[in-house]
Motif scaffolding. Sequence first.
Motif, PDB file in Angstrom:
ATOM      1  N   GLY A 121      23.587 111.243  55.446  1.00  0.00           N
ATOM      2  CA  GLY A 121      24.494 112.175  56.120  1.00  0.00           C
ATOM      3  C   GLY A 121      25.873 111.578  56.378  1.00  0.00           C
ATOM      4  N   ARG A 122      26.250 111.545  57.658  1.00  0.00           N
ATOM      5  CA  ARG A 122      27.599 111.106  58.011  1.00  0.00           C
ATOM      6  C   ARG A 122      27.712 109.606  58.199  1.00  0.00           C
ATOM      7  N   LEU A 123      26.799 108.841  57.661  1.00  0.00           N
ATOM      8  CA  LEU A 123      26.846 107.393  57.885  1.00  0.00           C
ATOM      9  C   LEU A 123      28.212 106.817  57.501  1.00  0.00           C
ATOM     10  N   TRP A 124      28.797 107.357  56.422  1.00  0.00           N
ATOM     11  CA  TRP A 124      30.112 106.852  56.015  1.00  0.00           C
ATOM     12  C   TRP A 124      31.108 106.968  57.163  1.00  0.00           C
ATOM     13  N   CYS A 125      31.079 108.114  57.900  1.00  0.00           N
ATOM     14  CA  CYS A 125      32.044 108.323  58.990  1.00  0.00           C
ATOM     15  C   CYS A 125      31.909 107.235  60.047  1.00  0.00           C
ATOM     16  N   GLY A 126      30.688 106.721  60.226  1.00  0.00           N
ATOM     17  CA  GLY A 126      30.468 105.679  61.229  1.00  0.00           C
ATOM     18  C   GLY A 126      31.136 104.361  60.876  1.00  0.00           C
ATOM     19  N   VAL A 127      31.417 104.136  59.585  1.00  0.00           N
ATOM     20  CA  VAL A 127      32.025 102.855  59.176  1.00  0.00           C
ATOM     21  C   VAL A 127      33.331 103.084  58.407  1.00  0.00           C
ATOM     22  N   CYS A 128      33.877 104.281  58.523  1.00  0.00           N
ATOM     23  CA  CYS A 128      35.076 104.646  57.751  1.00  0.00           C
ATOM     24  C   CYS A 128      36.297 103.856  58.237  1.00  0.00           C
ATOM     25  N   PRO A 129      37.091 103.317  57.314  1.00  0.00           N
ATOM     26  CA  PRO A 129      38.250 102.519  57.743  1.00  0.00           C
ATOM     27  C   PRO A 129      39.445 103.366  58.191  1.00  0.00           C
ATOM     28  N   ILE A 130      39.495 104.633  57.808  1.00  0.00           N
ATOM     29  CA  ILE A 130      40.718 105.416  58.060  1.00  0.00           C
ATOM     30  C   ILE A 130      41.043 105.519  59.554  1.00  0.00           C
ATOM     31  N   PRO A 131      40.073 105.871  60.418  1.00  0.00           N
ATOM     32  CA  PRO A 131      40.441 105.993  61.834  1.00  0.00           C
ATOM     33  C   PRO A 131      40.394 104.664  62.592  1.00  0.00           C
ATOM     34  N   ALA A 132      39.921 103.588  61.929  1.00  0.00           N
ATOM     35  CA  ALA A 132      39.665 102.339  62.665  1.00  0.00           C
ATOM     36  C   ALA A 132      40.916 101.765  63.343  1.00  0.00           C
ATOM     37  N   PRO A 133      42.048 101.565  62.632  1.00  0.00           N
ATOM     38  CA  PRO A 133      43.196 100.971  63.340  1.00  0.00           C
ATOM     39  C   PRO A 133      43.654 101.836  64.520  1.00  0.00           C
ATOM     40  N   GLY A 134      43.663 103.151  64.344  1.00  0.00           N
ATOM     41  CA  GLY A 134      44.062 104.038  65.440  1.00  0.00           C
ATOM     42  C   GLY A 134      43.105 103.925  66.615  1.00  0.00           C
ATOM     43  N   GLU A 135      41.825 103.834  66.306  1.00  0.00           N
ATOM     44  CA  GLU A 135      40.828 103.736  67.378  1.00  0.00           C
ATOM     45  C   GLU A 135      40.954 102.396  68.109  1.00  0.00           C
ATOM     46  N   TRP A 136      41.214 101.326  67.362  1.00  0.00           N
ATOM     47  CA  TRP A 136      41.372 100.017  68.017  1.00  0.00           C
ATOM     48  C   TRP A 136      42.623 100.017  68.898  1.00  0.00           C
ATOM     49  N   LEU A 137      43.692 100.684  68.424  1.00  0.00           N
ATOM     50  CA  LEU A 137      44.892 100.792  69.262  1.00  0.00           C
ATOM     51  C   LEU A 137      44.599 101.601  70.517  1.00  0.00           C
ATOM     52  N   GLN A 138      43.858 102.687  70.330  1.00  0.00           N
ATOM     53  CA  GLN A 138      43.502 103.551  71.451  1.00  0.00           C
ATOM     54  C   GLN A 138      42.687 102.772  72.492  1.00  0.00           C
ATOM     55  N   ARG A 139      41.830 101.904  72.006  1.00  0.00           N
ATOM     56  CA  ARG A 139      40.959 101.139  72.913  1.00  0.00           C
ATOM     57  C   ARG A 139      41.620  99.854  73.400  1.00  0.00           C
ATOM     58  N   ARG A 140      42.699  99.461  72.728  1.00  0.00           N
ATOM     59  CA  ARG A 140      43.317  98.145  72.946  1.00  0.00           C
ATOM     60  C   ARG A 140      42.230  97.075  72.984  1.00  0.00           C
ATOM     61  N   ALA A 141      41.306  97.216  72.077  1.00  0.00           N
ATOM     62  CA  ALA A 141      40.191  96.264  71.973  1.00  0.00           C
ATOM     63  C   ALA A 141      39.616  96.382  70.579  1.00  0.00           C
ATOM     64  N   LEU A 142      39.010  95.311  70.101  1.00  0.00           N
ATOM     65  CA  LEU A 142      38.388  95.366  68.790  1.00  0.00           C
ATOM     66  C   LEU A 142      36.887  95.613  68.906  1.00  0.00           C
ATOM     67  N   THR A 181      47.544 110.482  65.376  1.00  0.00           N
ATOM     68  CA  THR A 181      46.669 111.403  66.116  1.00  0.00           C
ATOM     69  C   THR A 181      45.958 110.662  67.249  1.00  0.00           C
ATOM     70  N   SER A 182      45.539 109.416  66.981  1.00  0.00           N
ATOM     71  CA  SER A 182      44.842 108.644  68.022  1.00  0.00           C
ATOM     72  C   SER A 182      45.739 108.367  69.222  1.00  0.00           C
ATOM     73  N   LEU A 183      47.031 108.153  68.960  1.00  0.00           N
ATOM     74  CA  LEU A 183      47.925 107.811  70.061  1.00  0.00           C
ATOM     75  C   LEU A 183      48.268 109.031  70.913  1.00  0.00           C
ATOM     76  N   VAL A 184      48.226 110.201  70.302  1.00  0.00           N
ATOM     77  CA  VAL A 184      48.638 111.407  71.034  1.00  0.00           C
ATOM     78  C   VAL A 184      47.431 112.169  71.583  1.00  0.00           C
ATOM     79  N   PHE A 185      46.407 112.309  70.750  1.00  0.00           N
ATOM     80  CA  PHE A 185      45.269 113.161  71.136  1.00  0.00           C
ATOM     81  C   PHE A 185      44.076 112.326  71.583  1.00  0.00           C
ATOM     82  N   GLU A 186      43.129 112.984  72.232  1.00  0.00           N
ATOM     83  CA  GLU A 186      41.965 112.285  72.756  1.00  0.00           C
ATOM     84  C   GLU A 186      41.017 111.860  71.629  1.00  0.00           C
ATOM     85  N   ARG A 187      40.421 110.725  71.835  1.00  0.00           N
ATOM     86  CA  ARG A 187      39.321 110.211  70.997  1.00  0.00           C
ATOM     87  C   ARG A 187      39.601 110.360  69.488  1.00  0.00           C
ATOM     88  N   ARG A 188      38.541 110.746  68.708  1.00  0.00           N
ATOM     89  CA  ARG A 188      38.739 110.855  67.252  1.00  0.00           C
ATOM     90  C   ARG A 188      39.047 112.292  66.855  1.00  0.00           C
TER      91      ARG A 188
END
Length: 453
Positions: free
Chosen positions: A72-93, A154-161
């Motif tokens: 199923g969506r396993l790819w989405c769980g490890v997808c690189p596209i949202p990763a940098p935005g998500e790490w910026l959003q979390r300010r954590a790796l 999108t990560s910097l402006v909107f909530e979550r993913r």
Amino acid sequence: MRYAISDVPIIKRMLRSRWLQWSLTALTLLFFVLAIIAGLVGTPAGNRNFGIVFVWIVWWALLILLLLPFAGRLWCGVCPIPAPGEWLQRRALVQPRPGGKLYTLGKQWPRALRNIWLQNVGFLGVALFSTVILTTPLATALVLLGFMIVAIGTSLVFERRTFCRYLCPVGGFIGLYSQIAPIELRVKDTAICAGHTEKTCYTGSDEGYGCPWLVFPGGLTNNMSCGLCTECLKTCTRDNIALFVRQPGADLLKTTGHKLDEAYKGLIMLACAFIYSTVLIGPWGVLKETARAVGTPGWFAYAGIFLALNLAILPGLFWLAVRGGQWISQPAQTTMRKLFSDYAATLVPLGLTAWIAFSLSFVLVNFSYAWSVLSDPLGWGWNLLGTVGLKWTPYIPGLIPYLQVPVLLIGLTAAIALALRTARQHGQTPWAAAPVTVFCTAATLGLLGLYLA
Ligand code: SF4
Ligand code: SF4
């Protein structure tokens, strides 16, 4: 019948570890960045460029032939596209911020756009230029870079993913076809959720972040909007969430309550499988040339036919089929729009198997390019792993039709079974499913004709 595979102690430990998902994402990000670099500075010859070979042959094969049907969506769980935005959003790796705090403006996505219409439009946009994107390294690099820039913004402006949930053109069809997978993430007991006021799976905790996909796991009834990020397995304080192995296609057994945007996604995917099979691997070279000649009068004609097929002709034919079924057996209190959306669930197995059949033909023929590209990713004459001399060799070309035929027939059988089930769940006679069955059979015969020709 389902089995909570995440209750196996070693699997539970792996899924709750923050390192597993992070490491896999970091690995895919490495490949993603290399694909962009190869596209920007590597050889323009597609079959010698890492960006083309590893994105459109290796990754595509992995996604369509393995991950989507089985995970199923396993790819989405490890997808690189949202990763940098998500790490910026979390300010954590890796380790979470206390309370799962996020650093973003946190705007909510407009209510009117909380559906997959924009993903449908994005997919059509990419698909329209696919003959160029799939063969031109620079175009591939720019598209990948564009995805990542939009995801970061999108990560910097909107909530979550928000990007994954409502914008990613790839996520739209992954979500649709993930309904077929024999796995699902669900809560074990909804009564436990009802008594847990903190709902840490949604709000986040010191153990992790609230569901990045903006879903409350306790309300999940299908795979479409769960990105299998495993965050809620870490934040549920009641050990009430599990990854289950289940009957394949279980989400589709409920053949009512589907939405028009999902129906259009199924139709667009089927139309594109047809168009790609005709243009990219069909015997008419002139079609491929026209589809590549962006901006010429011939290309505008191609674009017009492409959009008409996707947005009007195939949906129109499907509408006529559903309307025919309604004429045969009028269901009580069901509008044509609801019937159209619900019968479109038949297109999920039909479309996925069409894409598998299409992918088999070019993946098996072209996969061997990967060995030489591994040694010389930029086409600069390197031989890093000593495999650059391995020549292009089509794998089992004579057997490909023998794989495509059963795959397409499995899809058709599942589609017919779903059409009959939809008729029953709407209180129609089985004959009401006949026109949709004819539509699905004609689509399968058309694809078979293309592959066997
Ligand atoms: S944290 Fe666990 S028990 Fe609580 S609402 Fe979420 S899934 Fe249910
Ligand atoms: S439901 Fe759980 S696994 Fe699915 S996206 Fe949300 S947090 Fe991730």
